[in-house]
Design a protein around this motif. Sequence first.
Motif, PDB file in Angstrom:
ATOM      1  N   HIS A   1       0.835  -1.207   0.000  1.00  0.00           N
ATOM      2  CA  HIS A   1       0.000   0.000   0.000  1.00  0.00           C
ATOM      3  C   HIS A   1       0.870   1.256   0.000  1.00  0.00           C
ATOM      4  CE1 HIS A   1      -3.538   2.398   0.588  1.00  0.00           C
ATOM      5  NE2 HIS A   1      -3.109   2.875   1.748  1.00  0.00           N
ATOM      6  N   GLN A   2       1.944   1.243   0.775  1.00  0.00           N
ATOM      7  CA  GLN A   2       2.845   2.385   0.817  1.00  0.00           C
ATOM      8  C   GLN A   2       3.618   2.540  -0.489  1.00  0.00           C
ATOM      9  OE1 GLN A   2       2.886   4.744   3.063  1.00  0.00           O
ATOM     10  NE2 GLN A   2       1.295   3.682   4.214  1.00  0.00           N
ATOM     11  N   ILE A   3       3.941   1.428  -1.139  1.00  0.00           N
ATOM     12  CA  ILE A   3       4.620   1.488  -2.435  1.00  0.00           C
ATOM     13  C   ILE A   3       3.727   2.175  -3.466  1.00  0.00           C
ATOM     14  CG2 ILE A   3       5.429   0.080  -4.378  1.00  0.00           C
ATOM     15  CD1 ILE A   3       6.551  -1.893  -2.348  1.00  0.00           C
ATOM     16  N   LYS A   4       2.428   1.881  -3.420  1.00  0.00           N
ATOM     17  CA  LYS A   4       1.492   2.533  -4.336  1.00  0.00           C
ATOM     18  C   LYS A   4       1.442   4.040  -4.079  1.00  0.00           C
ATOM     19  CE  LYS A   4      -1.550  -1.486  -4.924  1.00  0.00           C
ATOM     20  NZ  LYS A   4      -2.912  -2.039  -4.658  1.00  0.00           N
ATOM     21  N   LYS A   5       1.440   4.418  -2.797  1.00  0.00           N
ATOM     22  CA  LYS A   5       1.431   5.842  -2.458  1.00  0.00           C
ATOM     23  C   LYS A   5       2.713   6.519  -2.929  1.00  0.00           C
ATOM     24  CE  LYS A   5      -1.653   5.972   1.548  1.00  0.00           C
ATOM     25  NZ  LYS A   5      -1.776   6.407   2.963  1.00  0.00           N
ATOM     26  N   LEU A   6       3.844   5.832  -2.749  1.00  0.00           N
ATOM     27  CA  LEU A   6       5.123   6.383  -3.189  1.00  0.00           C
ATOM     28  C   LEU A   6       5.150   6.534  -4.704  1.00  0.00           C
ATOM     29  CD1 LEU A   6       8.039   7.244  -2.654  1.00  0.00           C
ATOM     30  CD2 LEU A   6       8.682   4.818  -2.694  1.00  0.00           C
ATOM     31  N   ALA A   7       4.651   5.524  -5.411  1.00  0.00           N
ATOM     32  CA  ALA A   7       4.613   5.588  -6.876  1.00  0.00           C
ATOM     33  C   ALA A   7       3.733   6.744  -7.357  1.00  0.00           C
ATOM     34  CB  ALA A   7       4.102   4.265  -7.449  1.00  0.00           C
ATOM     35  N   PHE A   8       2.586   6.933  -6.686  1.00  0.00           N
ATOM     36  CA  PHE A   8       1.700   8.046  -7.046  1.00  0.00           C
ATOM     37  C   PHE A   8       2.393   9.384  -6.828  1.00  0.00           C
ATOM     38  CE2 PHE A   8      -1.188  11.319  -5.380  1.00  0.00           C
ATOM     39  CZ  PHE A   8      -1.992  11.541  -6.495  1.00  0.00           C
TER      40      PHE A   8
ATOM     41  N   VAL B   1      14.529  15.657 -10.099  1.00  0.00           N
ATOM     42  CA  VAL B   1      13.942  16.545  -9.099  1.00  0.00           C
ATOM     43  C   VAL B   1      12.548  16.049  -8.719  1.00  0.00           C
ATOM     44  CG1 VAL B   1      13.083  18.881  -8.658  1.00  0.00           C
ATOM     45  CG2 VAL B   1      15.289  18.554  -9.753  1.00  0.00           C
ATOM     46  N   GLY B   2      11.795  15.553  -9.713  1.00  0.00           N
ATOM     47  CA  GLY B   2      10.472  14.979  -9.441  1.00  0.00           C
ATOM     48  C   GLY B   2      10.555  13.787  -8.504  1.00  0.00           C
ATOM     49  N   ILE B   3      11.572  12.945  -8.701  1.00  0.00           N
ATOM     50  CA  ILE B   3      11.761  11.794  -7.815  1.00  0.00           C
ATOM     51  C   ILE B   3      12.065  12.262  -6.399  1.00  0.00           C
ATOM     52  CG2 ILE B   3      13.275   9.840  -7.295  1.00  0.00           C
ATOM     53  CD1 ILE B   3      13.550   9.346 -10.269  1.00  0.00           C
ATOM     54  N   ILE B   4      12.932  13.284  -6.275  1.00  0.00           N
ATOM     55  CA  ILE B   4      13.301  13.793  -4.950  1.00  0.00           C
ATOM     56  C   ILE B   4      12.085  14.357  -4.228  1.00  0.00           C
ATOM     57  CG2 ILE B   4      14.631  15.560  -3.731  1.00  0.00           C
ATOM     58  CD1 ILE B   4      16.777  15.246  -5.932  1.00  0.00           C
ATOM     59  N   PHE B   5      11.316  15.202  -4.918  1.00  0.00           N
ATOM     60  CA  PHE B   5      10.133  15.796  -4.295  1.00  0.00           C
ATOM     61  C   PHE B   5       9.067  14.743  -4.026  1.00  0.00           C
ATOM     62  CE2 PHE B   5      11.442  20.134  -5.832  1.00  0.00           C
ATOM     63  CZ  PHE B   5      11.501  20.683  -4.566  1.00  0.00           C
ATOM     64  N   GLY B   6       8.945  13.765  -4.904  1.00  0.00           N
ATOM     65  CA  GLY B   6       7.985  12.687  -4.681  1.00  0.00           C
ATOM     66  C   GLY B   6       8.315  11.899  -3.426  1.00  0.00           C
ATOM     67  N   CYS B   7       9.604  11.604  -3.228  1.00  0.00           N
ATOM     68  CA  CYS B   7      10.030  10.881  -2.028  1.00  0.00           C
ATOM     69  C   CYS B   7       9.808  11.726  -0.776  1.00  0.00           C
ATOM     70  CB  CYS B   7      11.502  10.489  -2.153  1.00  0.00           C
ATOM     71  SG  CYS B   7      11.828   9.223  -3.406  1.00  0.00           S
ATOM     72  N   LEU B   8      10.129  13.037  -0.858  1.00  0.00           N
ATOM     73  CA  LEU B   8       9.895  13.921   0.279  1.00  0.00           C
ATOM     74  C   LEU B   8       8.410  14.023   0.606  1.00  0.00           C
ATOM     75  CD1 LEU B   8      12.388  16.852  -0.451  1.00  0.00           C
ATOM     76  CD2 LEU B   8      12.527  15.176   1.400  1.00  0.00           C
ATOM     77  N   HIS B   9       7.594  14.073  -0.441  1.00  0.00           N
ATOM     78  CA  HIS B   9       6.140  14.126  -0.268  1.00  0.00           C
ATOM     79  C   HIS B   9       5.652  12.883   0.466  1.00  0.00           C
ATOM     80  CE1 HIS B   9       2.011  15.248  -1.743  1.00  0.00           C
ATOM     81  NE2 HIS B   9       1.831  13.969  -1.469  1.00  0.00           N
ATOM     82  N   TRP B  10       6.124  11.724   0.042  1.00  0.00           N
ATOM     83  CA  TRP B  10       5.705  10.455   0.660  1.00  0.00           C
ATOM     84  C   TRP B  10       6.207  10.349   2.097  1.00  0.00           C
ATOM     85  CZ3 TRP B  10       9.002   6.212   1.951  1.00  0.00           C
ATOM     86  CH2 TRP B  10       8.320   5.062   2.365  1.00  0.00           C
TER      87      TRP B  10
END
Length: 356
Positions: A5-12, A52-61
């Motif tokens: 479930h967390q992987i799906k959130k991270l991917a989103f 940068v999108g990956i970095i912000f996505g990880c920070l968001h998650w």
Amino acid sequence: MRISHQIKKLAFAITAWIIAMSIFVFFRYAQTDALPHWATSTTDLKTLAFYVGIIFGCLHWISNLVVDFSVFSRLPYICSLFIKGLLLLIGALCIASLFEFMELWHIHNHMATLWKISTTHVINSHSFQLLLIYLIFIRFSLAFIEQTMLLIGCKELINIGLGKYHKPRYEQRLFVYLDMTDSTAHAESLGDYRFSCLIQDCFKLLADPVSQSRGEIYRYMGDAVFIHWPVKNGVMNQRCLKLYYDFNQILSWHGTEFRQRYGFVPQFKAAVHCGQVVTAVVGVQKQEISFFSDVLNTLARLQDQCSLLSQQLLVSAAVAMRFDSQQQDFDLKDLGQIKLKGKQHSMQVYGVNKIK
């Protein structure tokens, strides 16, 4: 907290932020043919937007994870959103500093370049202010989408958006009706406020079993909840039964916490039934997808029989006959024909015991 479930959130989060940063980079440099000093072609800009999108996505998650599974989760939503935004602000400062360093990279003395960069310099730069406004917009937009998905449900939100159920349609659905045992006595002993906290804690733990079984929450009704699947998905690998026992197992694992907070470990009884329903979007100012069928009334009546039959989980014959005969995880005990309240005809009912 299921890893899947967390992987799906991270991917989103990563996907959303990669798209957002790609749009930002495109419009930031679309009006001019001049590239930054560090970029040799537009491919470098695309690569930058991707990373940068990956970095912000990880920070968001990570920010969601930290807030949702800590004491911050009980704060007002706007406060928790502010805390989540602080992590993104730190990330934005770091990335803006990196941009500034790359812009000055053509200077031969790179150590001197580092000394020229300061937090005040970065914050006062036009590029950072533009990026910050954009980040705030994206963060609030994603927060709105995430909160809407929590309130309505991801699949339900998509179906409403696509207009799938604006015209009523027939479907075959399987429902599980979960209800807390002795809820009236618990509510009286705990009081309204503590009882509502108990319900919050219980249904927070229910999220993982529902996600794992690929079910959907239909409706909460006080201390009870309806969960549903398309019939084929619900009976596959006996998911509807596994959900109940997985939920009870999680409650047992958190037994010490429940005893400390409330003085007991909550237990739930449940019923499972399936059949044809009419599915339609109802409402104007607040829309939701509703099911219209006698199946739900029968399910509620069946669940009422749990106490009378001394069973924790009851299954109708309509569901039992659809299980794969080779599945040996549960023992179905035939309880015979049971007359349900308000129903003309009796129905075949089965008790369920998990095979250890």
